[in-house]
Write a protein that holds these residues in place. Structure first.
Motif, PDB file in Angstrom:
ATOM      1  N   LEU A 175       0.849  -1.187   0.000  1.00  0.00           N
ATOM      2  CA  LEU A 175       0.000   0.000   0.000  1.00  0.00           C
ATOM      3  C   LEU A 175       0.887   1.240   0.000  1.00  0.00           C
ATOM      4  CD1 LEU A 175      -2.234  -1.325   2.881  1.00  0.00           C
ATOM      5  CD2 LEU A 175      -3.082  -0.934   0.578  1.00  0.00           C
ATOM      6  N   TYR A 176       0.245   2.384  -0.229  1.00  0.00           N
ATOM      7  CA  TYR A 176       0.975   3.649  -0.209  1.00  0.00           C
ATOM      8  C   TYR A 176       1.446   3.923   1.221  1.00  0.00           C
ATOM      9  CZ  TYR A 176       1.630   8.685  -0.956  1.00  0.00           C
ATOM     10  OH  TYR A 176       2.132   9.948  -1.040  1.00  0.00           O
ATOM     11  N   PRO A 177       2.784   4.037   1.450  1.00  0.00           N
ATOM     12  CA  PRO A 177       3.299   4.115   2.828  1.00  0.00           C
ATOM     13  C   PRO A 177       2.704   5.274   3.635  1.00  0.00           C
ATOM     14  CG  PRO A 177       5.104   3.921   1.252  1.00  0.00           C
ATOM     15  CD  PRO A 177       3.861   4.026   0.438  1.00  0.00           C
ATOM     16  N   VAL A 178       2.474   6.436   2.999  1.00  0.00           N
ATOM     17  CA  VAL A 178       1.945   7.573   3.757  1.00  0.00           C
ATOM     18  C   VAL A 178       0.547   7.256   4.287  1.00  0.00           C
ATOM     19  CG1 VAL A 178       1.262  10.003   3.628  1.00  0.00           C
ATOM     20  CG2 VAL A 178       3.324   9.237   2.464  1.00  0.00           C
ATOM     21  N   PHE A 179      -0.223   6.522   3.479  1.00  0.00           N
ATOM     22  CA  PHE A 179      -1.556   6.111   3.914  1.00  0.00           C
ATOM     23  C   PHE A 179      -1.464   5.198   5.135  1.00  0.00           C
ATOM     24  CE2 PHE A 179      -4.729   2.693   3.699  1.00  0.00           C
ATOM     25  CZ  PHE A 179      -5.865   3.435   3.960  1.00  0.00           C
ATOM     26  N   PRO A 195      10.037  20.270   8.794  1.00  0.00           N
ATOM     27  CA  PRO A 195      11.087  19.360   8.306  1.00  0.00           C
ATOM     28  C   PRO A 195      11.027  18.013   9.022  1.00  0.00           C
ATOM     29  CG  PRO A 195      12.008  21.010   9.771  1.00  0.00           C
ATOM     30  CD  PRO A 195      10.572  21.389   9.573  1.00  0.00           C
ATOM     31  N   ARG A 196      11.217  16.931   8.275  1.00  0.00           N
ATOM     32  CA  ARG A 196      11.246  15.615   8.916  1.00  0.00           C
ATOM     33  C   ARG A 196      12.575  15.382   9.627  1.00  0.00           C
ATOM     34  NH1 ARG A 196       8.528  11.589   4.428  1.00  0.00           N
ATOM     35  NH2 ARG A 196       6.349  12.158   4.787  1.00  0.00           N
ATOM     36  N   GLY A 197      13.658  15.918   9.096  1.00  0.00           N
ATOM     37  CA  GLY A 197      14.942  15.923   9.787  1.00  0.00           C
ATOM     38  C   GLY A 197      15.671  14.591   9.786  1.00  0.00           C
ATOM     39  N   MET A 198      16.732  14.554  10.624  1.00  0.00           N
ATOM     40  CA  MET A 198      17.572  13.358  10.735  1.00  0.00           C
ATOM     41  C   MET A 198      17.320  12.723  12.096  1.00  0.00           C
ATOM     42  SD  MET A 198      19.667  13.493   7.959  1.00  0.00           S
ATOM     43  CE  MET A 198      21.306  12.858   8.312  1.00  0.00           C
ATOM     44  N   LEU A 199      16.856  11.466  12.103  1.00  0.00           N
ATOM     45  CA  LEU A 199      16.602  10.778  13.367  1.00  0.00           C
ATOM     46  C   LEU A 199      17.935  10.491  14.061  1.00  0.00           C
ATOM     47  CD1 LEU A 199      14.257   9.501  15.066  1.00  0.00           C
ATOM     48  CD2 LEU A 199      14.906   7.339  14.011  1.00  0.00           C
ATOM     49  N   PHE A 200      18.069  10.895  15.315  1.00  0.00           N
ATOM     50  CA  PHE A 200      19.310  10.773  16.112  1.00  0.00           C
ATOM     51  C   PHE A 200      20.499  11.365  15.365  1.00  0.00           C
ATOM     52  CE2 PHE A 200      16.799   6.906  17.276  1.00  0.00           C
ATOM     53  CZ  PHE A 200      16.332   7.400  18.478  1.00  0.00           C
ATOM     54  N   GLY A 201      20.240  12.278  14.433  1.00  0.00           N
ATOM     55  CA  GLY A 201      21.321  12.881  13.658  1.00  0.00           C
ATOM     56  C   GLY A 201      21.946  11.929  12.651  1.00  0.00           C
ATOM     57  N   LEU A 202      21.383  10.726  12.488  1.00  0.00           N
ATOM     58  CA  LEU A 202      22.010   9.717  11.622  1.00  0.00           C
ATOM     59  C   LEU A 202      21.140   9.346  10.430  1.00  0.00           C
ATOM     60  CD1 LEU A 202      23.234   7.246  14.385  1.00  0.00           C
ATOM     61  CD2 LEU A 202      24.665   8.766  13.005  1.00  0.00           C
ATOM     62  N   ARG A 249      13.656  11.646   5.103  1.00  0.00           N
ATOM     63  CA  ARG A 249      12.951  12.197   3.956  1.00  0.00           C
ATOM     64  C   ARG A 249      12.251  11.086   3.165  1.00  0.00           C
ATOM     65  NH1 ARG A 249      16.597  16.032   0.873  1.00  0.00           N
ATOM     66  NH2 ARG A 249      16.501  17.085   2.880  1.00  0.00           N
ATOM     67  N   SER A 250      12.881   9.916   3.128  1.00  0.00           N
ATOM     68  CA  SER A 250      12.260   8.791   2.414  1.00  0.00           C
ATOM     69  C   SER A 250      11.051   8.274   3.197  1.00  0.00           C
ATOM     70  CB  SER A 250      13.284   7.677   2.233  1.00  0.00           C
ATOM     71  OG  SER A 250      12.676   6.422   2.409  1.00  0.00           O
ATOM     72  N   ASP A 251       9.932   8.068   2.497  1.00  0.00           N
ATOM     73  CA  ASP A 251       8.715   7.598   3.156  1.00  0.00           C
ATOM     74  C   ASP A 251       8.914   6.244   3.816  1.00  0.00           C
ATOM     75  OD1 ASP A 251       7.245   9.816   2.620  1.00  0.00           O
ATOM     76  OD2 ASP A 251       6.293   9.027   0.811  1.00  0.00           O
ATOM     77  N   ILE A 252       9.666   5.350   3.137  1.00  0.00           N
ATOM     78  CA  ILE A 252       9.838   3.997   3.670  1.00  0.00           C
ATOM     79  C   ILE A 252      10.624   4.030   4.985  1.00  0.00           C
ATOM     80  CG2 ILE A 252      11.036   1.818   3.245  1.00  0.00           C
ATOM     81  CD1 ILE A 252       8.498   1.809   1.801  1.00  0.00           C
ATOM     82  N   THR A 253      11.694   4.832   5.016  1.00  0.00           N
ATOM     83  CA  THR A 253      12.476   4.925   6.259  1.00  0.00           C
ATOM     84  C   THR A 253      11.597   5.444   7.384  1.00  0.00           C
ATOM     85  OG1 THR A 253      14.213   5.685   4.784  1.00  0.00           O
ATOM     86  CG2 THR A 253      14.691   5.714   7.136  1.00  0.00           C
ATOM     87  N   LEU A 254      10.879   6.528   7.086  1.00  0.00           N
ATOM     88  CA  LEU A 254      10.010   7.112   8.101  1.00  0.00           C
ATOM     89  C   LEU A 254       8.954   6.104   8.535  1.00  0.00           C
ATOM     90  CD1 LEU A 254       9.188   9.565   9.745  1.00  0.00           C
ATOM     91  CD2 LEU A 254       7.800  10.334   7.846  1.00  0.00           C
TER      92      LEU A 254
END
Lengths: 327, 295
Positions: free
Chosen positions: A43-47, A158-165, A169-174
């Motif tokens: 499915l669409y990840p944002v959904f 901004p979605r930013g960098m999780l733990f600076g690492l 920005r990528s939907d799948i990572t988020l």
């Protein structure tokens, strides 16, 4: 907070709480994890992320309604309030996403403590009206406060960098971050429900005078579950603000408070997994009917009426009756 | 021009009048909620939608039927009251044996349906409704200008509020009603048809909301959202006053309208939240409400 209460009552033996998770619940958790891992590729990840955020919101709400027996008609205040703080922290203060979500959640906890302490002074129907009125106050505040952007809301968070690492920005990572937050929140709710604290809550829900006569300070329990529920609703709202990069008046509006009630009602109040089903149903419906304008409101109203008149157990409640096990 | 506390009296009295008018609507609506709650033990979330529906029916009578304001003032409460009776018989009556919360959820769903349907049909921009010619114009009172229609709204709502108070507190019918509020089973045993009384009470409460809607139509534009925000403020009014007393609901409604008007003069930023702040204070010091009975 729940840990402190648990030690207060450690003398009480609660079979279920000590016995760990029953097999069929463990199976459902594993199935949820598996479905969660596969879903973004089908499915669409944002959904799916939207479903997960609202599912966590509904589960948090259900902790209060289904297990505490308290109908809050103003849960949008914590969801939307946290979304504003989280969006502001990420955008203006430049917080990394984990700290932004944390500050939103913390704000919801503080707000929940303040409103909860006042609201538990009234019972039943008045409790619902008081929470609704305070949520409307938060709405008006959000409409006028300088940092919330009025009708526009806070956009382009901004979605930013999780733990600076990890770049989100990528939907799948988020998506996997959101899945982890959702499962973490759900496990926490599960743990709260099946702890001695949760058992006392159910006792208060069933018969408060009796719980008082047994020596429980019921107001403390009610406030504790209110704050926990508001905090987890805030966690859902903060996450939602990062996912959609937006915090707006919709999140704090009374119709949002109504929607979360509806999700819980459809899925089955007082079931652990029901609100997830309810959230999935409502979010999917909104997704497909988005072009139909105000008909969505009419349909939601009809679902409310039908659920209340004919289908009070909810989807998961009915399944639980079939399999003769609490779900 | 002299000034009062740095505020020109025109502005002060103008806002006080506006507050009194808002207070009239708070009073009629919280009165209806209190009457319904007394007998049915549910909070009628549809109340705001029924107030809005009243304004719409008045507009429809004028647009499609050519019936003006004075006809609307009589017909609208009857029409909307009958829809209320149908709703009570068909839907709400099935919930009396359940937790009160289900009544709240059902009426919330009904409010969504009514709002959604009217929004589909008429949009959200609002429809104009003219002030009846007999009440156009205004009086110059020296210290302020009083539009006739606004004066009429205050007078009409005072009459309706005290009429309701009189019926409930001073007549035989009201005595039955109060008795049924205390103990419906016992009143039924005396041969009084309690279910029918419950139905009529709901119809009457709804008719009050519709009457307020007709009064409001010429002041605010008739639009599907006019009831939704108002009803939440009315809930706060009801929490502040407590639903135990009819007179309490009336006094609290008018009083809070005035307080809101004063806030608009002295600290306009807080005027939309002042009632909620008062609610918080009342919950702190008198949790049962100003006129409430502690259960």
């Amino acid at each position: 907070m729940s840990a402190a209460v648990e030690t207060d009552n450690s003398g009480i033996s609660v079979q279920q709480a000590r016995g760990g998770m029953p097999a069929h619940h463990a199976a459902i958790f594993i199935a949820l994890l598996a479905a969660g891992l596969v879903a973004p590729f089908l499915l669409y990840p944002v959904f799916v992320m939207k479903v997960l955020c609202f599912a966590l919101f509904a589960c948090a709400f259900n902790l209060l309604l289904g297990y505490g027996g308290l109908l809050s008609f103003g849960h949008a205040a914590y969801f939307g309030g946290a979304a504003y703080i989280s969006a502001h922290a990420a955008k203006v203060w430049g917080f990394p996403p984990e700290l932004a979500i944390l500050s939103g959640t913390l704000a919801a906890a503080i707000l929940g403590t303040a409103i909860g302490a006042l609201a538990i002074r009234r019972q039943g129907i008045y409790f619902a009206m008081v929470t609704l009125a305070f949520a409307q106050m938060v709405f008006f505040f959000s409409l006028q406060a300088p940092f919330t952007g009025g009708e526009d809301g806070i956009q382009a968070v901004p979605r930013g960098m999780l733990f600076g690492l990890i770049n989100l920005r990528s939907d799948i990572t988020l998506y996997f971050v959101v899945l982890a937050i959702f499962l973490g929140g759900l496990l926490m709710i599960y743990r709260i429900i099946h702890s001695p604290f949760g058992q006392v809550l159910k006792a208060i829900r069933e018969n408060e005078p009796r719980a008082i006569s047994l020596g429980y300070r019921t107001n403390r329990y009610k406030l504790a579950v209110f704050v926990l529920s508001a905090t987890l609703a805030g966690l859902a709202g903060s996450t939602k603000a990062i996912v959609f990069q937006l915090a707006s008046l919709t999140d704090v509006h009374w119709s949002m408070s109504g929607e979360v009630v509806l999700m819980t009602l459809i899925g089955g109040m007082g079931t652990v997994f029901g609100p997830i089903v309810g959230a999935a149903v409502i979010v999917t419906m909104q997704n497909y009917l988005a072009t139909m304008g105000a008909w969505v409101t009419v349909i939601q109203g009809c679902i409310f009426v039908i659920c209340v008149l004919l289908f009070r157990e909810g989807v998961v409640g009915v399944i639980a009756r079939w399999v003769k096990r609490p779900l | 021009m002299f000034e009062l506390l740095g505020i020109p009296p025109q502005a002060l009295f103008g806002q006080l009048l506006l507050g009194l008018i808002n207070g009239s609507f708070y009073a009629i609506l919280s009165l209806g909620l209190a009457v319904i709650f007394g007998l049915l033990n549910i909070i009628n979330f549809t109340h705001g939608a029924q107030y809005m529906f009243g304004a719409f029916v008045a507009w429809m009578l004028l647009t499609y039927g050519g019936l003006g304001y004075w006809w609307a003032l009589i017909l609208v409460p009857i029409i909307v009251g009958i829809t209320g009776i149908i709703i009570e018989r068909l839907l709400i009556a099935r919930l009396y044996h359940l937790d009160h919360l289900y009544g709240l959820l059902l009426t919330f769903g009904l409010a969504l349906i009514i709002q959604g349907l009217l929004r589909n049909q008429y949009g959200i921009s609002g429809l104009p409704y003219a002030i009846p010619p007999q009440l156009a114009g205004g009086q110059n009172l020296g210290f302020m200008f009083l539009p006739n229609y606004r004066g009429w709204v205050v007078v009409a709502s005072l009459i309706v509020c005290f009429g309701t108070w009189f019926v409930i507190e001073k007549t035989r019918l009201g005595a039955y009603l109060r008795a049924a509020t205390e103990n419906p089973t016992l009143v039924g045993a005396f041969g009084i048809n309690v279910p029918r009384m419950i139905t009529l009470t709901y119809g009457f409460g709804v008719a009050l909301a519709a009457f307020a809607g007709v009064l409001a139509a010429p002041i605010y534009s008739v639009n599907p959202n006019m009831g939704a925000d108002l009803i939440i403020v009315v809930f706060a009014v009801v929490v502040i006053g407590g639903m135990g007393s009819i007179l309490g609901a009336i006094i609290t409604g008018f009083g809070l309208g005035l307080v809101e008007g004063l806030t608009k003069v002295f600290y306009p930023e807080a005027s939309s939240v002042v009632i909620f702040v008062i609610m918080a204070i009342v919950l702190l010091f008198k949790p049962a409400g100003l006129f409430g009975r502690t259960a």
